[in-house]
Design a protein around this motif. Structure first.
Motif, PDB file in Angstrom:
ATOM      1  N   ASN A  63       0.841  -1.199   0.000  1.00 49.56           N
ATOM      2  CA  ASN A  63       0.000   0.000   0.000  1.00 49.56           C
ATOM      3  C   ASN A  63       0.878   1.252   0.000  1.00 49.56           C
ATOM      4  O   ASN A  63       1.313   1.699   1.047  1.00 49.56           O
ATOM      5  N   ASP A 126      -4.927   0.587  -1.731  1.00 48.60           N
ATOM      6  CA  ASP A 126      -5.183   1.247  -0.449  1.00 48.60           C
ATOM      7  C   ASP A 126      -5.106   0.203   0.673  1.00 48.60           C
ATOM      8  O   ASP A 126      -4.915  -0.994   0.422  1.00 48.60           O
ATOM      9  N   PHE A 127      -5.257   0.664   1.911  1.00 50.36           N
ATOM     10  CA  PHE A 127      -5.125  -0.228   3.061  1.00 50.36           C
ATOM     11  C   PHE A 127      -6.124  -1.376   3.000  1.00 50.36           C
ATOM     12  O   PHE A 127      -5.762  -2.538   3.212  1.00 50.36           O
ATOM     13  N   ASN A 128      -7.384  -1.086   2.722  1.00 45.42           N
ATOM     14  CA  ASN A 128      -8.394  -2.147   2.697  1.00 45.42           C
ATOM     15  C   ASN A 128      -8.088  -3.193   1.639  1.00 45.42           C
ATOM     16  O   ASN A 128      -8.248  -4.392   1.879  1.00 45.42           O
ATOM     17  N   THR A 129      -7.639  -2.760   0.472  1.00 46.74           N
ATOM     18  CA  THR A 129      -7.285  -3.698  -0.588  1.00 46.74           C
ATOM     19  C   THR A 129      -6.050  -4.489  -0.204  1.00 46.74           C
ATOM     20  O   THR A 129      -5.987  -5.704  -0.430  1.00 46.74           O
ATOM     21  N   VAL A 131      -4.985  -5.340   2.796  1.00 41.16           N
ATOM     22  CA  VAL A 131      -5.339  -6.349   3.795  1.00 41.16           C
ATOM     23  C   VAL A 131      -6.236  -7.420   3.182  1.00 41.16           C
ATOM     24  O   VAL A 131      -6.052  -8.616   3.440  1.00 41.16           O
ATOM     25  N   SER A 132      -7.181  -7.012   2.354  1.00 40.99           N
ATOM     26  CA  SER A 132      -8.075  -7.971   1.710  1.00 40.99           C
ATOM     27  C   SER A 132      -7.295  -8.939   0.816  1.00 40.99           C
ATOM     28  O   SER A 132      -7.513 -10.154   0.860  1.00 40.99           O
ATOM     29  N   SER A 148      -3.233  -5.090  12.220  1.00 36.37           N
ATOM     30  CA  SER A 148      -3.661  -5.987  11.144  1.00 36.37           C
ATOM     31  C   SER A 148      -4.501  -7.153  11.660  1.00 36.37           C
ATOM     32  O   SER A 148      -5.342  -7.679  10.929  1.00 36.37           O
ATOM     33  N   ALA A 151      -8.518  -7.393  11.349  1.00 34.02           N
ATOM     34  CA  ALA A 151      -8.994  -7.581   9.976  1.00 34.02           C
ATOM     35  C   ALA A 151      -8.724  -9.005   9.499  1.00 34.02           C
ATOM     36  O   ALA A 151      -9.567  -9.606   8.827  1.00 34.02           O
TER      37      ALA A 151
END
Length: 185
Positions: A63, A126-129, A131-132, A148, A151
């Motif tokens: 990210n 981005d952060f959500n992507t 981690v996902s 982390s 999540a």
């Protein structure tokens, strides 16, 4: 941690949490790629990335779209590697020190280059992507820390992950440290 909350010998605040950062990794992907030990040098990290690619994995979910990964984790690590970090920062402010040509910052730039080479679209993640992608097994590693875990647990509380320090150089002993600070948020 009291240093950040103190001024002229008086304590004005204290951290509610201390966070460390490093590379969070999927132990099963490392094993499937034949990686038996976490990388301790930049060369070992590059070798691990090549093994992950050969095994069909994307090594990193990185990210760099949002400021904090670069500004907090990637920038603060070479600051922490200075012989006297506070004196170095003071020297930057006075113009007597520079980031240009500083070996710790060169080392970090080399590490970032490895992340860019082995990540899918790091400037658009981005952060959500990040981690996902990591949590769903689309990448073997990501920069992470204590923040982390919630999540990851939401996706799979039994996910077999570990964490290792960011190997910025060829000095395995210098790389064997997690950098920590109180949470900036």
């Amino acid at each position: 941690a009291l240093t950040g909350g103190s001024y002229e010998g008086k304590v004005y605040g204290f951290p509610l949490a201390v966070e460390g950062h490093g590379y969070v990794y999927h132990k099963d992907m490392f094993a499937a790629a034949g990686i038996t030990e976490v990388p301790k040098t930049l060369t070992e990290l590059k070798d691990a990335c090549e093994k992950l690619v050969a095994a069909g994995y994307t090594p990193f979910s990185s990210n760099f779209m949002e400021f904090y990964q670069s500004a907090i984790f990637h920038f603060n690590s070479p600051l922490a590697r200075q012989a006297d970090p506070m004196a170095f920062i003071d020297g930057l402010n006075k113009g007597t020190e520079t980031i240009v040509g500083n070996q710790a910052f060169i080392d970090m730039a080399n590490l970032v280059a490895v992340e860019f080479k082995y990540a899918k679209s790091p400037l658009n993640t981005d952060f959500n992507t990040q981690v996902s992608d990591f949590a769903t097994g689309q990448a073997a590693m990501m920069v992470g820390g204590t923040w982390s875990q919630p999540a990851l647990d939401a996706v799979d509380p039994n996910m077999d992950v570990g964490m290792f320090p960011m190997p910025m150089s060829e000095d395995a002993a210098a790389n064997d440290k997690f950098y920590v600070s109180s949470s900036p948020f």
